[in-house]
Design a protein around this motif. Structure first.
Motif: not given
Lengths: 309, 217
Positions: B71-93
């Motif tokens: 509940g709490v942690i996924p909601a927090l992370l989704l919010r963080a990702a949304r605010e950081a405007n990040a949608r997909r991981e590009v070029e991981p190591y």
């Protein structure tokens, strides 16, 4: 498989049933999209019409081009004689027939690609290259899923593997069997050029895989290809049907009914998948197939670790 | 019960692989939430009625895991990702394809490890220890293979999920307060990471952690 009657039933199913599958898939897609769609028996009519036509062969083509559809159809048909349909075993039943089954599918794929390359058309060469690339990713998944199926029996023979598969859902191996079913589902979609790997209805050469390889075939050759594709759908679907539906090993009418119901269900599921998913970008297809193969590898590892014989 | 728990653990492994394979941050985080639900069901399935562990203890643990991990942690992370405007991981190591293959290999390794090492306590499910190792190892893989802060936090969560699964073999011998304390610790850690992600994205316009490695005035 003993006696003339089960063999006759198997061959009859193998010969008559395949063109119905694309019909069921098409009808499902039409229903989901709110259209009426082509008649269920459309593929039979298409094949009949194509068989009455003459074939046109381009000047650069050789015997390879003419042999392609024939060999592909013949290989798929023999694979269909190996795989159990409405009973626990097929007419061709020998030790290690699982490997022969996969090899025959590979042979059919090879000749389809060779015929495509023989036309010297750049489009068809592109299709053949894609088919070869994706085939290399499909086959590990197919083999690993078949390994999962064969481990409980300790034998690479369809008759013994199906006999040893646990149907009671709560037996310790059931989640792994479910993984095998999912991976075989992905293999089914990829082998038969369905969405999300390939779009059978597309008419844009740049994105096609299977359709672009058969662009130059016409008349009876195209009929063989259409029929062969439907046959391959049935043959690979038969594997899946035996995993998820308890087809009785002794066959008979109950076996035929279970098999028909299972096959229809698989066709409907394919139709729903095709209606609800978009084709993956070409670069993303290997990831999809590698994921399936990795899943199957995990299943095999778990089965081995659980100490199955 | 063992077969059912094994099925659940196999599903955990499947979600592990799915997280490794998906490039969308939101899909990763949602898969973590699904994994949280599976983990919350695990104590009940494993030690269910008559398993020798007080029911209140089990329910508290399960509810705590459900609330925090699903509940709490996924909601927090989704919010963080949304605010950081990040949608997909590009070029991981490590490319996604390679990391899935590595993941499958690591699952095999942990199955082998679990056979070689002698597990503590009486482990009911045969897959419990291997699934714990595998989830923790794949979490490590996520931590080192990805560039984005959100996916790294997901890797950290997987690492913790592996520890949680391993802890299930000791359920009953650990006081409930300790287990709830661990869950709370995790929540605080992710909370702090969420704030960190926010600051990284405000400072650099993205959440690519490579930017943190270079020094400047």
């Amino acid at each position: 498989m003993n006696g003339i009657l089960p063999v006759a039933a198997h061959v009859a199913l193998l010969v008559l049933l395949p063109p119905l599958l694309p019909g069921v898939i098409g009808k499902t897609k039409a229903l989901v999209a709110g259209r009426r769609g082509p008649p269920l028996l459309q593929t039979y009519r298409d094949i009949g019409k194509l068989l009455r036509k003459g074939a046109v062969y381009g000047r650069p083509t050789t015997w390879v081009f003419r042999a392609g559809p024939l060999v592909a159809l013949a290989a798929t048909f023999v694979a269909g004689l190996i795989v159990p349909l409405a009973a626990g075993s097929g007419p061709l039943d020998f030790a290690g027939d699982v490997v022969a089954f996969a090899a025959l599918l590979g042979l059919g794929r090879f000749f389809t690609m060779a015929a495509a390359l023989d036309t010297a058309s750049s489009f068809e060469g592109m299709g053949a290259s894609r088919e070869a690339a994706f085939g290399a990713f499909v086959e590990p998944g197919l083999f690993l899923a078949l390994t999962i199926v064969c481990i409980p029996a300790g034998s690479a023979t369809f008759a013994r593997a199906w006999a040893a598969l646990p149907w009671t859902v709560w037996s310790p191996t059931w989640p792994v069997v479910l993984i095998a079913a999912v991976v075989l589902g992905v293999v089914l979609l990829a082998e038969n050029s369905r969405i999300p790997v390939d779009d059978p209805a597309t008419h844009l050469e740049l994105t096609m895989i299977h359709e672009v390889m058969v662009l130059d075939h016409s008349g009876p050759d195209l009929a063989f290809i259409t029929y062969g594709a439907a046959l391959k759908l049935l043959v690979v679907a038969a594997l899946l049907v035996h995993l998820v539906v308890p087809v009785p090993a002794e066959g008979g009418w109950a076996g035929v009914l279970w098999f028909l119901a299972g096959t229809a269900a698989v066709a409907v599921v394919i139709g729903v998948v095709e209606s609800t998913n978009a084709r993956l970008r070409l670069q993303r297809v290997p990831g999809f197939l590698i994921g399936a193969a990795a899943l199957a590898a995990v299943g095999v590892a778990v089965l081995v670790a659980q100490g199955q014989p | 019960m063992t077969a059912f728990a094994d099925g659940l653990l196999l599903l955990v492994l499947v979600t592990d692989l799915y997280i490794l394979a998906s490039s969308r941050l939101a899909a990763c985080v949602r898969a973590t939430a699904v994994q949280g639900v599976l983990l919350a069901a695990l104590p009940l399935v494993l030690w269910g009625p008559g398993g020798g562990v007080p029911l209140v203890h089990l329910l508290l643990m399960s509810a705590g895991a459900l609330a925090v991990k699903a509940g709490v942690i996924p909601a927090l992370l989704l919010r963080a990702a949304r605010e950081a405007n990040a949608r997909r991981e590009v070029e991981p190591y490590v490319s996604l394809h390679l990391s899935v293959l590595l993941g499958a290999a690591l699952v095999g390794l942990s199955l082998w490890l679990a056979r070689v090492l002698v597990p503590p306590g009486d482990v009911a499910a045969t897959l419990l220890v291997p699934a714990a190792f595998a989830t923790a190892l794949l979490g490590f893989l996520m931590l080192v293979a990805r560039k984005y802060a959100v996916t790294q936090v997901v890797g950290y969560l997987m690492l913790d999920n592996g520890v949680f699964i391993f802890g299930q073999s000791l359920a009953g011998s650990l006081p409930v307060m300790v287990e709830l304390g661990i869950l709370l610790d995790l929540l605080v850690a992710v909370f702090v990471m969420g704030i960190a992600i926010h600051h990284i994205s405000r400072e650099f316009d993205h959440i690519d952690t490579r930017a943190l490695a270079s020094l400047r005035d």
